[in-house]
Design an enzyme around this catalytic site. Structure first.
Site, PDB file in Angstrom:
ATOM      1  N   HIS A 167       0.858  -1.203   0.000  1.00  0.00           N
ATOM      2  CA  HIS A 167       0.000   0.000   0.000  1.00  0.00           C
ATOM      3  C   HIS A 167       0.891   1.248   0.000  1.00  0.00           C
ATOM      4  O   HIS A 167       0.953   1.993   0.979  1.00  0.00           O
ATOM      5  CB  HIS A 167      -0.871  -0.080   1.252  1.00  0.00           C
ATOM      6  CG  HIS A 167      -1.992   0.890   1.361  1.00  0.00           C
ATOM      7  ND1 HIS A 167      -1.842   2.246   1.200  1.00  0.00           N
ATOM      8  CD2 HIS A 167      -3.293   0.688   1.649  1.00  0.00           C
ATOM      9  CE1 HIS A 167      -3.017   2.825   1.392  1.00  0.00           C
ATOM     10  NE2 HIS A 167      -3.906   1.909   1.664  1.00  0.00           N
ATOM     11  N   GLU A 271      -1.004   1.316  -5.349  1.00  0.00           N
ATOM     12  CA  GLU A 271      -0.794   0.101  -4.575  1.00  0.00           C
ATOM     13  C   GLU A 271      -0.758  -1.129  -5.472  1.00  0.00           C
ATOM     14  O   GLU A 271      -1.653  -1.334  -6.294  1.00  0.00           O
ATOM     15  CB  GLU A 271      -1.915  -0.041  -3.539  1.00  0.00           C
ATOM     16  CG  GLU A 271      -2.102   1.222  -2.705  1.00  0.00           C
ATOM     17  CD  GLU A 271      -3.387   1.221  -1.900  1.00  0.00           C
ATOM     18  OE1 GLU A 271      -3.829   0.140  -1.471  1.00  0.00           O
ATOM     19  OE2 GLU A 271      -3.969   2.309  -1.710  1.00  0.00           O
TER      20      GLU A 271
HETATM   21  C1  BG6 Z   1      -6.973   2.300   0.368  1.00  0.00           C
HETATM   22  C2  BG6 Z   1      -8.409   1.866   0.261  1.00  0.00           C
HETATM   23  O1  BG6 Z   1      -6.155   1.352  -0.190  1.00  0.00           O
HETATM   24  O2  BG6 Z   1      -6.639   2.472   1.748  1.00  0.00           O
HETATM   25  C3  BG6 Z   1      -9.271   2.937   0.896  1.00  0.00           C
HETATM   26  O3  BG6 Z   1      -8.755   1.653  -1.100  1.00  0.00           O
HETATM   27  C4  BG6 Z   1      -8.844   3.170   2.334  1.00  0.00           C
HETATM   28  O4  BG6 Z   1     -10.638   2.539   0.826  1.00  0.00           O
HETATM   29  C5  BG6 Z   1      -7.363   3.493   2.363  1.00  0.00           C
HETATM   30  O5  BG6 Z   1      -9.588   4.241   2.867  1.00  0.00           O
HETATM   31  C6  BG6 Z   1      -6.799   3.699   3.766  1.00  0.00           C
HETATM   32  O6  BG6 Z   1      -7.081   2.622   4.582  1.00  0.00           O
HETATM   33  P1  BG6 Z   1      -6.665   2.647   6.096  1.00  0.00           P
HETATM   34  O7  BG6 Z   1      -7.236   1.400   6.718  1.00  0.00           O
HETATM   35  O8  BG6 Z   1      -5.157   2.643   6.156  1.00  0.00           O
HETATM   36  O9  BG6 Z   1      -7.231   3.916   6.688  1.00  0.00           O
END
Ligand code: BG6
Length: 300
Positions: A167, A271
């Site tokens: 991510h 990602e």
């Molecule tokens: C992204 C998702 O990869 O991560 C989003 O597609 C999400 O929907 C974002 O809001 C952040 O996620 P998190 O759990 O780290 O707040």
């Protein structure tokens, strides 16, 4: 500062230190790059190849605590992506980014890059939301390129299905001025306001509002063109069929406690993953390795 999470000798380019919140991290300083990697989540929090500004974005409001994810760098999402399918109380994006990983190998190569290998054995008994015996390894190469390989192994006797993502948060001058190429003509699940299937069409991605998209059936490399920082960032990948592109914009940034209200223009997530329709089914004894490689180049 010794740590039970470091089970290998460190080359002179790597030092173990107390990072933000006292969490142990590896500081890498070699001939080609600088990086910070936390044992919490095997999380690459910073990477700066020589001659460039930092490439990864990190929130000034990130939590730095054992039970919380880090907001920025490269969180590892596994074994599910987003909310758990049935258990609303289960952590978003799985448990891999919340657990301590063990450093099992560290070495330099003759090109001036440093290789770090981390292992994760999910806790026993396994969480009720994930009753599958498995092991995960993450291999990180810190050099002129940042290379990441996430390896998942089914150590049980039954098949299981998982999702995964690297991510990656990238630092940009202003998300409203960048373009991302590489996904022209690609279908995506638009997750803003429900889930809708759309197609990117011929144009590169530009950002004018909250953006939360799962591009499907794509193994393509993506390029972030950032005229403000006078650079482009290229993300290449293998054994990944989905690319997620995310920027929270104003309202969602305000709603997240670990994300500054004014920070959203300076980041974009591209990602590398296998999520949603691309969840991977792994036979007993089998393993699957997904890779991402990131390069940066100056533009005139
Ligand atoms: C992204 C998702 O990869 O991560 C989003 O597609 C999400 O929907 C974002 O809001 C952040 O996620 P998190 O759990 O780290 O707040």
């Amino acid at each position: 500062m010794p740590s039970p999470l470091v089970r290998t000798a460190l080359p002179p380019t790597v030092s173990l230190e107390a990072g933000e919140g006292g969490l142990p991290r590896l500081a890498v300083a070699n001939a080609t790059a600088r990086a910070l990697v936390y044992l919490h989540g095997a999380h690459v929090a910073a990477w700066r190849p020589m001659g460039h500004e930092p490439v990864l974005w990190m929130s000034r409001h990130s939590s730095w605590a054992a039970a919380k994810p880090i907001r920025g760098g490269v969180p590892i999402c596994f074994p599910w992506f987003g909310p758990h399918a049935t258990d609303k109380g289960a952590p978003g994006h799985g448990f891999a980014r919340l657990l301590d990983w063990t450093l099992v190998a560290a070495r330099d190569d003759d090109r001036g890059a440093t290789h770090l290998s981390f292992e994760l054995t999910p806790p026993a008994p396994p969480p009720a939301t994930w009753p599958h015996p498995c092991a995960a390894a993450c291999h990180v190469t810190v050099g002129a390129s940042l290379e990441l390989a996430l390896e998942i192994r089914n150590t049980g006797t039954e098949p299981f299905t998982f999702e995964e993502a690297l991510h990656t948060y990238f630092a940009v001058q202003d998300v409203r001025t960048i373009e991302i190429s590489g996904l022209a003509g690609t279908d995506y699940l638009d997750k803003v306001g429900g889930t809708t299937l759309r197609n990117q069409g011929p144009a590169p991605i530009r950002f004018t509002a909250e953006t939360d998209r799962v591009y499907v059936n794509t193994q393509a490399a993506c390029t972030i063109h950032d005229p403000g920082m006078r650079r482009r960032i290229v993300v290449r990948k293998s054994r990944s069929n989905a690319t997620v592109v995310w920027n929270p914009w104003v309202d969602k940034a305000q709603a997240m406690p670990d994300f500054g209200d004014d920070e959203w223009p300076q980041m974009v997530c591209v990602e590398t993953g296998n999520v949603n329709v691309h969840a991977v089914t792994l036979a007993a004894g089998a393993s699957h390795t997904m890779t991402a490689a990131i390069d940066v180049a100056a533009i005139a």
